[in-house]
Design a protein around this motif. Structure first.
Motif, PDB file in Angstrom:
ATOM      1  N   LEU A  46     -42.320 -20.508  -8.524  1.00 53.43           N
ATOM      2  CA  LEU A  46     -41.132 -20.719  -7.698  1.00 53.43           C
ATOM      3  C   LEU A  46     -41.386 -20.070  -6.342  1.00 53.43           C
ATOM      4  CD1 LEU A  46     -38.183 -21.530  -7.167  1.00 53.43           C
ATOM      5  CD2 LEU A  46     -37.472 -19.429  -8.339  1.00 53.43           C
ATOM      6  N   ASP A  47     -41.306 -20.868  -5.285  1.00 60.06           N
ATOM      7  CA  ASP A  47     -41.547 -20.399  -3.924  1.00 60.06           C
ATOM      8  C   ASP A  47     -40.187 -20.321  -3.209  1.00 60.06           C
ATOM      9  OD1 ASP A  47     -42.572 -19.817  -1.453  1.00 60.06           O
ATOM     10  OD2 ASP A  47     -43.780 -21.636  -1.250  1.00 60.06           O
ATOM     11  N   VAL A  48     -39.706 -19.095  -3.015  1.00 67.20           N
ATOM     12  CA  VAL A  48     -38.345 -18.873  -2.509  1.00 67.20           C
ATOM     13  C   VAL A  48     -38.343 -18.776  -0.976  1.00 67.20           C
ATOM     14  CG1 VAL A  48     -36.404 -17.235  -2.535  1.00 67.20           C
ATOM     15  CG2 VAL A  48     -37.646 -17.747  -4.643  1.00 67.20           C
ATOM     16  N   ALA A  49     -37.441 -19.530  -0.355  1.00 67.36           N
ATOM     17  CA  ALA A  49     -37.407 -19.657   1.110  1.00 67.36           C
ATOM     18  C   ALA A  49     -38.769 -20.171   1.574  1.00 67.36           C
ATOM     19  CB  ALA A  49     -37.033 -18.336   1.772  1.00 67.36           C
ATOM     20  N   CYS A  50     -39.130 -21.310   1.025  1.00 67.17           N
ATOM     21  CA  CYS A  50     -40.500 -21.839   1.144  1.00 67.17           C
ATOM     22  C   CYS A  50     -40.805 -22.454   2.500  1.00 67.17           C
ATOM     23  CB  CYS A  50     -40.746 -22.874   0.050  1.00 67.17           C
ATOM     24  SG  CYS A  50     -39.689 -24.340   0.233  1.00 67.17           S
ATOM     25  N   GLY A  51     -39.795 -22.606   3.377  1.00 67.98           N
ATOM     26  CA  GLY A  51     -40.041 -23.227   4.682  1.00 67.98           C
ATOM     27  C   GLY A  51     -40.531 -24.652   4.504  1.00 67.98           C
ATOM     28  N   THR A  52     -41.615 -24.989   5.207  1.00 71.11           N
ATOM     29  CA  THR A  52     -42.129 -26.362   5.115  1.00 71.11           C
ATOM     30  C   THR A  52     -43.114 -26.530   3.954  1.00 71.11           C
ATOM     31  OG1 THR A  52     -43.779 -25.800   6.788  1.00 71.11           O
ATOM     32  CG2 THR A  52     -41.767 -26.867   7.565  1.00 71.11           C
ATOM     33  N   GLY A  53     -43.141 -25.558   3.063  1.00 67.98           N
ATOM     34  CA  GLY A  53     -43.831 -25.711   1.784  1.00 67.98           C
ATOM     35  C   GLY A  53     -45.355 -25.647   1.820  1.00 67.98           C
ATOM     36  N   ALA A  54     -45.916 -25.045   2.857  1.00 69.00           N
ATOM     37  CA  ALA A  54     -47.390 -25.027   2.953  1.00 69.00           C
ATOM     38  C   ALA A  54     -48.026 -24.301   1.766  1.00 69.00           C
ATOM     39  CB  ALA A  54     -47.819 -24.381   4.265  1.00 69.00           C
ATOM     40  N   PHE A  55     -47.470 -23.155   1.382  1.00 66.63           N
ATOM     41  CA  PHE A  55     -48.064 -22.447   0.241  1.00 66.63           C
ATOM     42  C   PHE A  55     -47.776 -23.174  -1.070  1.00 66.63           C
ATOM     43  CE2 PHE A  55     -48.016 -19.083  -3.094  1.00 66.63           C
ATOM     44  CZ  PHE A  55     -49.389 -18.878  -3.111  1.00 66.63           C
ATOM     45  N   VAL A  66     -44.756 -26.532  -9.337  1.00 66.14           N
ATOM     46  CA  VAL A  66     -44.210 -25.685  -8.276  1.00 66.14           C
ATOM     47  C   VAL A  66     -42.830 -26.208  -7.883  1.00 66.14           C
ATOM     48  CG1 VAL A  66     -44.521 -24.777  -5.925  1.00 66.14           C
ATOM     49  CG2 VAL A  66     -46.536 -25.317  -7.310  1.00 66.14           C
ATOM     50  N   TRP A  67     -41.910 -25.255  -7.722  1.00 69.30           N
ATOM     51  CA  TRP A  67     -40.610 -25.566  -7.116  1.00 69.30           C
ATOM     52  C   TRP A  67     -40.483 -24.739  -5.844  1.00 69.30           C
ATOM     53  CZ3 TRP A  67     -36.854 -29.107  -8.170  1.00 69.30           C
ATOM     54  CH2 TRP A  67     -36.962 -29.797  -9.384  1.00 69.30           C
ATOM     55  N   GLY A  68     -40.156 -25.404  -4.758  1.00 67.93           N
ATOM     56  CA  GLY A  68     -39.905 -24.696  -3.512  1.00 67.93           C
ATOM     57  C   GLY A  68     -38.433 -24.837  -3.162  1.00 67.93           C
ATOM     58  N   VAL A  69     -37.835 -23.742  -2.676  1.00 67.85           N
ATOM     59  CA  VAL A  69     -36.403 -23.756  -2.336  1.00 67.85           C
ATOM     60  C   VAL A  69     -36.233 -23.232  -0.916  1.00 67.85           C
ATOM     61  CG1 VAL A  69     -34.170 -22.758  -2.918  1.00 67.85           C
ATOM     62  CG2 VAL A  69     -35.746 -23.359  -4.729  1.00 67.85           C
ATOM     63  N   ASP A  70     -35.443 -23.950  -0.123  1.00 65.78           N
ATOM     64  CA  ASP A  70     -35.181 -23.463   1.243  1.00 65.78           C
ATOM     65  C   ASP A  70     -33.805 -23.945   1.704  1.00 65.78           C
ATOM     66  OD1 ASP A  70     -37.079 -22.152   3.508  1.00 65.78           O
ATOM     67  OD2 ASP A  70     -35.540 -23.427   4.423  1.00 65.78           O
ATOM     68  N   PRO A 102     -30.936 -22.134  -8.400  1.00 69.75           N
ATOM     69  CA  PRO A 102     -30.440 -23.049  -9.438  1.00 69.75           C
ATOM     70  C   PRO A 102     -31.433 -23.258 -10.592  1.00 69.75           C
ATOM     71  CG  PRO A 102     -31.261 -24.290  -7.583  1.00 69.75           C
ATOM     72  CD  PRO A 102     -31.453 -22.859  -7.225  1.00 69.75           C
ATOM     73  N   PHE A 103     -31.870 -22.155 -11.178  1.00 71.22           N
ATOM     74  CA  PHE A 103     -32.820 -22.228 -12.290  1.00 71.22           C
ATOM     75  C   PHE A 103     -32.359 -21.285 -13.394  1.00 71.22           C
ATOM     76  CE2 PHE A 103     -35.197 -23.108  -8.394  1.00 71.22           C
ATOM     77  CZ  PHE A 103     -35.721 -24.362  -8.686  1.00 71.22           C
ATOM     78  N   ALA A 104     -32.713 -21.652 -14.623  1.00 77.44           N
ATOM     79  CA  ALA A 104     -32.357 -20.803 -15.760  1.00 77.44           C
ATOM     80  C   ALA A 104     -33.182 -19.524 -15.730  1.00 77.44           C
ATOM     81  CB  ALA A 104     -32.626 -21.566 -17.054  1.00 77.44           C
ATOM     82  N   ASP A 105     -32.704 -18.498 -16.418  1.00 81.85           N
ATOM     83  CA  ASP A 105     -33.446 -17.229 -16.515  1.00 81.85           C
ATOM     84  C   ASP A 105     -34.857 -17.505 -17.042  1.00 81.85           C
ATOM     85  OD1 ASP A 105     -30.950 -16.279 -15.977  1.00 81.85           O
ATOM     86  OD2 ASP A 105     -30.711 -15.133 -17.834  1.00 81.85           O
ATOM     87  N   SER A 106     -35.808 -16.729 -16.573  1.00 83.77           N
ATOM     88  CA  SER A 106     -37.184 -16.720 -17.105  1.00 83.77           C
ATOM     89  C   SER A 106     -37.873 -18.083 -17.060  1.00 83.77           C
ATOM     90  CB  SER A 106     -37.177 -16.221 -18.561  1.00 83.77           C
ATOM     91  OG  SER A 106     -36.440 -15.037 -18.666  1.00 83.77           O
ATOM     92  N   SER A 107     -37.596 -18.877 -16.030  1.00 85.71           N
ATOM     93  CA  SER A 107     -38.165 -20.234 -15.972  1.00 85.71           C
ATOM     94  C   SER A 107     -39.587 -20.280 -15.411  1.00 85.71           C
ATOM     95  CB  SER A 107     -37.309 -21.123 -15.068  1.00 85.71           C
ATOM     96  OG  SER A 107     -36.009 -21.233 -15.550  1.00 85.71           O
ATOM     97  N   PHE A 108     -40.038 -19.199 -14.764  1.00 82.27           N
ATOM     98  CA  PHE A 108     -41.325 -19.257 -14.047  1.00 82.27           C
ATOM     99  C   PHE A 108     -42.236 -18.080 -14.406  1.00 82.27           C
ATOM    100  CE2 PHE A 108     -38.174 -21.490 -11.555  1.00 82.27           C
ATOM    101  CZ  PHE A 108     -38.824 -22.661 -11.191  1.00 82.27           C
ATOM    102  N   GLU A 109     -43.530 -18.369 -14.409  1.00 82.23           N
ATOM    103  CA  GLU A 109     -44.521 -17.299 -14.618  1.00 82.23           C
ATOM    104  C   GLU A 109     -44.670 -16.468 -13.337  1.00 82.23           C
ATOM    105  OE1 GLU A 109     -45.106 -20.431 -15.773  1.00 82.23           O
ATOM    106  OE2 GLU A 109     -44.816 -19.784 -17.859  1.00 82.23           O
ATOM    107  N   CYS A 110     -44.415 -17.108 -12.205  1.00 86.49           N
ATOM    108  CA  CYS A 110     -44.596 -16.406 -10.940  1.00 86.49           C
ATOM    109  C   CYS A 110     -43.524 -16.849  -9.940  1.00 86.49           C
ATOM    110  CB  CYS A 110     -45.999 -16.711 -10.405  1.00 86.49           C
ATOM    111  SG  CYS A 110     -46.454 -15.736  -8.972  1.00 86.49           S
TER     112      CYS A 110
END
Lengths: 255, 95
Positions: A46-55, A66-70, A102-110
């Protein structure tokens, strides 16, 4: 206008500039972060405040999902186009605020956030959400600019940041960042402090300013270069100005 | 007590030798010739961000140790002498 709306409006205005900035697309740094956060093929990121998603897009070539949120529609639009252009159906983006993910608890490894915490109004809430979405023994990582740890320097450079980018809220100190991990029951497993030399003209162009703000920036730089303490962090080489910016990269394990 | 002190010194010497060998091979670091054991390895350009990860992973694998949060937050990775001191103590403590 509420601060979050102002930030969103500013992000929308400068999304294209931000995406074209060399620092945003710095693949060497993406490779470092991938390694630093111990990402593996089977991971969901999960990439939080991912901007234009480069990473997000970089990581999406190597890992399961990968989920990116911005908060910015324009940033997310560019991120979605980038994932599609790279043929990555495992990389998804959502446009929403990051105080309630908007994700359930413990949904991501990173769960990570790159170059975003200095924009946030409520770092505690966002970090708590990042920790909530991370599974047990997963990793939560941040890379961001941090304070210099000297009141005079920080006062000057924080003011300069706000002139360059209206959406800049406040850089955290290293100690404040570490405290976020402690408060949320995470153990710091990696911490790397570095100094990035940013071309000043490129740094200014990654955001959008009014003509008046540009003139104030010019005056501040001129003043800063004459100050022995400040000019240590604003250097000129071969007619090019660089800003030596302190950066913290940190990762922790959710216990 | 004397015997224990001698053993600790021998152990420290072995730790130092192993770290030095790795730093020479991985980073071409030559201590003594312009690079002091207490030089800042980052400022001296010996280690960069990738080097930092490579160094930590190598030390954890080679010595079978895990760095604590306190060690991560302190500056033990900045100098060769700091690293030797930290790992010598960890190796002693884990025996």
């Amino acid at each position: 206008m509420a601060d979050s709306l102002l930030a969103r409006e500013q992000f929308n205005k400068q999304a294209v500039n931000f995406n074209n900035w060399a620092v945003t697309q710095d693949e060497r740094n993406h490779r470092f972060l991938y390694d630093f956060f111990d990402l593996a093929e089977s991971d969901r990121l999960l990439d939080v405040a991912c901007g234009t998603g480069a990473f997000s897009v970089y990581a999406g070539r190597k890992i399961r999902a990968v989920w990116g949120v911005d908060i910015s529609e324009k940033m997310v639009e560019i991120a979605v186009e980038s994932a599609a252009r790279n043929g990555l159906s495992n990389v998804n983006f959502l446009c929403c605020g990051v105080e309630r993910l908007p994700f359930a608890d413990s949904s991501f490894e990173c769960v990570v956030s790159k170059s975003a915490f200095h924009h946030l109004q409520d770092c505690q809430t966002v970090f708590r959400e990042m920790a909530r979405c991370c599974r047990k023994l997963g990793r939560v990582g941040i890379q961001d600019i941090v304070l210099y740890g000297d009141n005079r320097l920080d006062s000057f450079f924080e003011a300069l940041e706000r002139k360059i980018d209206l959406s800049h809220n406040r850089s955290l100190s290293k100690e404040e960042t570490v405290e976020l991990y402690r408060q949320n029951g995470l153990k710091v497993t990696r911490l790397f402090e570095s100094v990035s030399e940013l071309r000043f003209d490129e740094y200014v162009s990654h955001a959008v300013q009014t003509a008046e703000a540009k003139e104030e920036i010019r005056k501040m730089i001129s003043r800063g270069l004459k100050d022995t303490g400040i000019s240590r962090w604003l250097v000129e080489r071969n007619g090019v100005s660089y800003w030596r910016r302190k950066v913290l990269t940190i990762a922790g394990e959710k216990l | 007590m004397i015997c224990r002190g001698v053993k600790e010194n021998v152990k420290r010497g072995m730790v130092k030798e192993r770290i030095q060998k790795f730093m020479e091979e991985a980073f071409q670091a030559r201590f003594g010739s312009g690079l002091a054991e207490d030089s800042d390895l980052f400022k001296a350009g010996v280690i960069d961000s990738f080097g930092y990860l490579k160094l930590i992973r190598h030390l954890e694998n080679d010595f079978g140790i895990k760095f604590s949060e306190e060690e991560m937050l302190s500056n033990v990775f900045v100098t060769f002498s700091g690293l030797v001191e930290c790992i010598s103590q960890k190796v002693q403590a884990e025996r």
